[in-house]
Design a protein around this motif. Sequence first.
Motif, PDB file in Angstrom:
ATOM      1  N   PRO A 167       0.810  -1.227   0.000  1.00 19.79           N
ATOM      2  CA  PRO A 167       0.000   0.000   0.000  1.00 19.79           C
ATOM      3  C   PRO A 167       0.843   1.278   0.000  1.00 19.79           C
ATOM      4  O   PRO A 167       1.912   1.310   0.610  1.00 19.79           O
ATOM      5  N   GLU A 218      -8.169   0.202   3.466  1.00 21.97           N
ATOM      6  CA  GLU A 218      -9.191  -0.646   2.854  1.00 21.97           C
ATOM      7  C   GLU A 218      -9.260  -0.422   1.340  1.00 21.97           C
ATOM      8  O   GLU A 218      -9.441  -1.359   0.568  1.00 21.97           O
ATOM      9  N   TYR A 267      -7.005  -6.345  -4.695  1.00 24.70           N
ATOM     10  CA  TYR A 267      -7.936  -7.387  -5.147  1.00 24.70           C
ATOM     11  C   TYR A 267      -8.202  -7.248  -6.641  1.00 24.70           C
ATOM     12  O   TYR A 267      -8.228  -8.245  -7.374  1.00 24.70           O
ATOM     13  N   GLU A 313      -6.766   0.510  -0.514  1.00 30.44           N
ATOM     14  CA  GLU A 313      -5.560  -0.131  -1.058  1.00 30.44           C
ATOM     15  C   GLU A 313      -5.776  -1.640  -1.195  1.00 30.44           C
ATOM     16  O   GLU A 313      -5.314  -2.260  -2.159  1.00 30.44           O
ATOM     17  N   ARG A 314      -6.478  -2.228  -0.230  1.00 24.80           N
ATOM     18  CA  ARG A 314      -6.781  -3.670  -0.312  1.00 24.80           C
ATOM     19  C   ARG A 314      -7.709  -3.962  -1.484  1.00 24.80           C
ATOM     20  O   ARG A 314      -7.555  -4.962  -2.181  1.00 24.80           O
ATOM     21  N   ARG A 315      -8.683  -3.081  -1.678  1.00 22.79           N
ATOM     22  CA  ARG A 315      -9.608  -3.269  -2.815  1.00 22.79           C
ATOM     23  C   ARG A 315      -8.848  -3.176  -4.135  1.00 22.79           C
ATOM     24  O   ARG A 315      -9.109  -3.945  -5.068  1.00 22.79           O
TER      25      ARG A 315
END
Length: 254
Positions: A212, A220, A227, A222-224
């Motif tokens: 990130p 969150e 994905y 950055e996680r998306r």
Amino acid sequence: FLKGSFEPAIIEVGIPATIIAGSNDPFKKRDIKLMLAWIDVICNRRDNINLKKALSFPKQYATPLQLRRFELTALENDISLYEAAKRSGECQSFFDVIEKIEKQFLVRPTQYFKALVSELGIGELYGTQGLQNRILDAENAYAQMIRWEQSKTELGEYDDVYTFLKWLRYRDIQERFIQENSDTVKLMTVHASKGLEFEAVIVAGMAQDIFPSKRSADLEEERRLFYVAITRAKQHLIITMPQQIEIWGGKVIP
């Protein structure tokens, strides 16, 4: 980032590469695409796809139910969807804008864009909603149009709005062809990869403060994004990280 890091390294070892434009392309921004749909409709009354887009921006001029009714009227009377919608009298403010712009006898895309921004009150709308990023998108799109017109003038070619719209369509077709058919490494940001799929995907730079990003406060999100990146791969996924990175000032850290 892409042009400064990966592209020269790949070219140096003889691997063909293509940079896929994405979020930095002003003409691919949602609101800009909708404004271009307006210009398409002004220039071509029979463009039903762009008419439906324009009727939704910057407000909903016609509901889905009204659109279906217009389509039925057009079919029954063998007229265009544009004419059917105009005859209904239900979207008068939409057609008022088109007629005002038409009466100005404009030629260049920048003239159409400037008139449209004015008639739709785009600046005031974005300003009251605090959408400074969209104001910047509109400014970037306008600047890009100016550069396009200047290049055409220098080459002694047509710089009218019809030539511009044809150029946009050709550019989109060419980009899709490159994405689908060229046997090259495609370099892109994660944002630009949305909606695309590839047999093999390499997600590079998976190191703290890079991905990130240290510039993002939203972990969150950055996680998306991560994905999105890993689900672009259909068969093979490779995730890499550097052993060391160079930060501002030339300092190298592990």
